[in-house]
Design an enzyme around this catalytic site. Structure first.
Site, short mmCIF file in Angstrom:
data_model
loop_
_atom_site.label_atom_id
_atom_site.label_comp_id
_atom_site.label_asym_id
_atom_site.label_seq_id
_atom_site.Cartn_x
_atom_site.Cartn_y
_atom_site.Cartn_z
N LEU A 17 4.84 30.28 16.06
CA LEU A 17 5.61 29.05 15.83
C LEU A 17 7.10 29.28 16.02
CD1 LEU A 17 3.83 27.91 12.53
CD2 LEU A 17 3.64 26.78 14.76
N SER A 18 7.84 28.20 16.20
CA SER A 18 9.29 28.30 16.22
C SER A 18 9.74 28.84 14.85
CB SER A 18 9.91 26.93 16.47
OG SER A 18 11.31 27.01 16.47
N GLY A 19 10.61 29.82 14.85
CA GLY A 19 11.09 30.40 13.60
C GLY A 19 10.16 31.46 13.02
N SER A 20 9.07 31.76 13.74
CA SER A 20 8.13 32.76 13.22
C SER A 20 8.74 34.16 13.30
CB SER A 20 6.81 32.71 14.00
OG SER A 20 7.02 32.96 15.38
N SER A 74 11.71 36.15 18.66
CA SER A 74 12.95 36.70 19.24
C SER A 74 13.48 37.86 18.40
CB SER A 74 14.02 35.62 19.35
OG SER A 74 13.59 34.60 20.22
N SER A 119 4.53 29.52 23.39
CA SER A 119 3.25 29.52 24.14
C SER A 119 2.08 29.13 23.23
CB SER A 119 3.01 30.87 24.83
OG SER A 119 3.29 31.98 24.02
#
Ligand SMILES: Nc1ncnc2c1ncn2[C@@H]1O[C@H](COP(=O)(O)OP(=O)(O)OP(=O)(O)O)[C@@H](O)[C@H]1O
Ligand SMILES: [Mg+2]
Length: 201
Positions: A33-36, A39, A106
């Site tokens: 998820l975003s923020g998982s 990066s 993804s």
């Protein structure tokens, strides 16, 4: 493809590049998820590998949409094309002998399967497994707030599904791991697979 396009064999072989690099190439495909923490962890891994002398490169979500994929939107066909281009670029980097990291949400199993099919044995699926509630609490880019208020449509986890990997090669439950521990888990996996040997400490 035109019949007049002919593959030119490379003078420097894949094996020669590997021998010089001192490690094998691979594709660490981070999904979550975003923020998982894709990066964050991918960069921590990249730092450890780079400092140990490995040849690496990281392709990160939004950065790719600034350039290579700037013409693509978020409709289904564009999404597939987004992954295809990322995978093809990764393949060139694999051919150059690099340890490549990709950090894209993804969210769909089929898209990741497409990447795996193109990248072959080099593909390593890394599930950055963080509950939605934790991601939303972190909200490093303020995107969940916008998604909840309806400012962003089709936001993964809120208004668009996330299909978790069924059998990831590496599973990182980040709510129970520090960034350092998660990065070390990836490094251990690479060592177990003989992609790297010895490095880093
Ligand atoms: N154990 C942990 N592992 C990874 N990140 C963590 C952890 N604990 C806290 N964080 C924090 O969570 C945030 C994760 O944000 P990051 O930008 O890495 O997510 P992302 O998966 O790349 O999101 P996006 O898909 O939006 O790019 C960072 O602010 C990071 O410092
Ligand atoms: Mg990111």
């Amino acid at each position: 493809m035109s019949k007049n396009i002919v593959w030119h064999n490379a003078a420097v072989s894949h094996q020669q590049r590997q021998a010089r690099n001192g490690h094998q190439p691979c594709l660490l495909w981070y999904t979550g998820l975003s923020g998982s923490g894709k990066s964050t962890i991918a960069n921590a891994v990249d730092r450890l590998l780079f400092d140990a002398g490995c040849h690496t490169y990281l392709l990160d979500g939004d950065n790719v949409r600034h350039g290579l994929n700037r013409d693509l939107g978020f409709a289904a066909a564009s999404r597939v094309e987004n992954i295809r281009r990322i995978t093809e670029v990764s393949r060139l980097m694999l051919d150059a002998g690099l340890i490549v990291g990709t950090a894209f949400i993804s969210p769909f199993i089929a898209d990741r399967a497409q990447a795996k099919a193109l990248a072959g044995d080099a593909f390593i699926e890394v599930f950055v497994d963080t509950p939605l509630s934790v991601c939303e609490q972190r909200d490093p880019k303020g995107l969940y707030k916008k998604a909840r208020s309806g400012e962003i449509a089709h936001f993964t986890g809120i208004s668009s599904p996330y299909e978790a990997p069924l059998s990831p090669d590496i599973h990182l439950p980040t709510a129970e791991l520090t960034i350092e521990q998660a990065a070390r888990q990836v490094i251990s996996f690479l060592r177990q697979r003989d992609i790297i040997s010895g490095q880093p400490d």
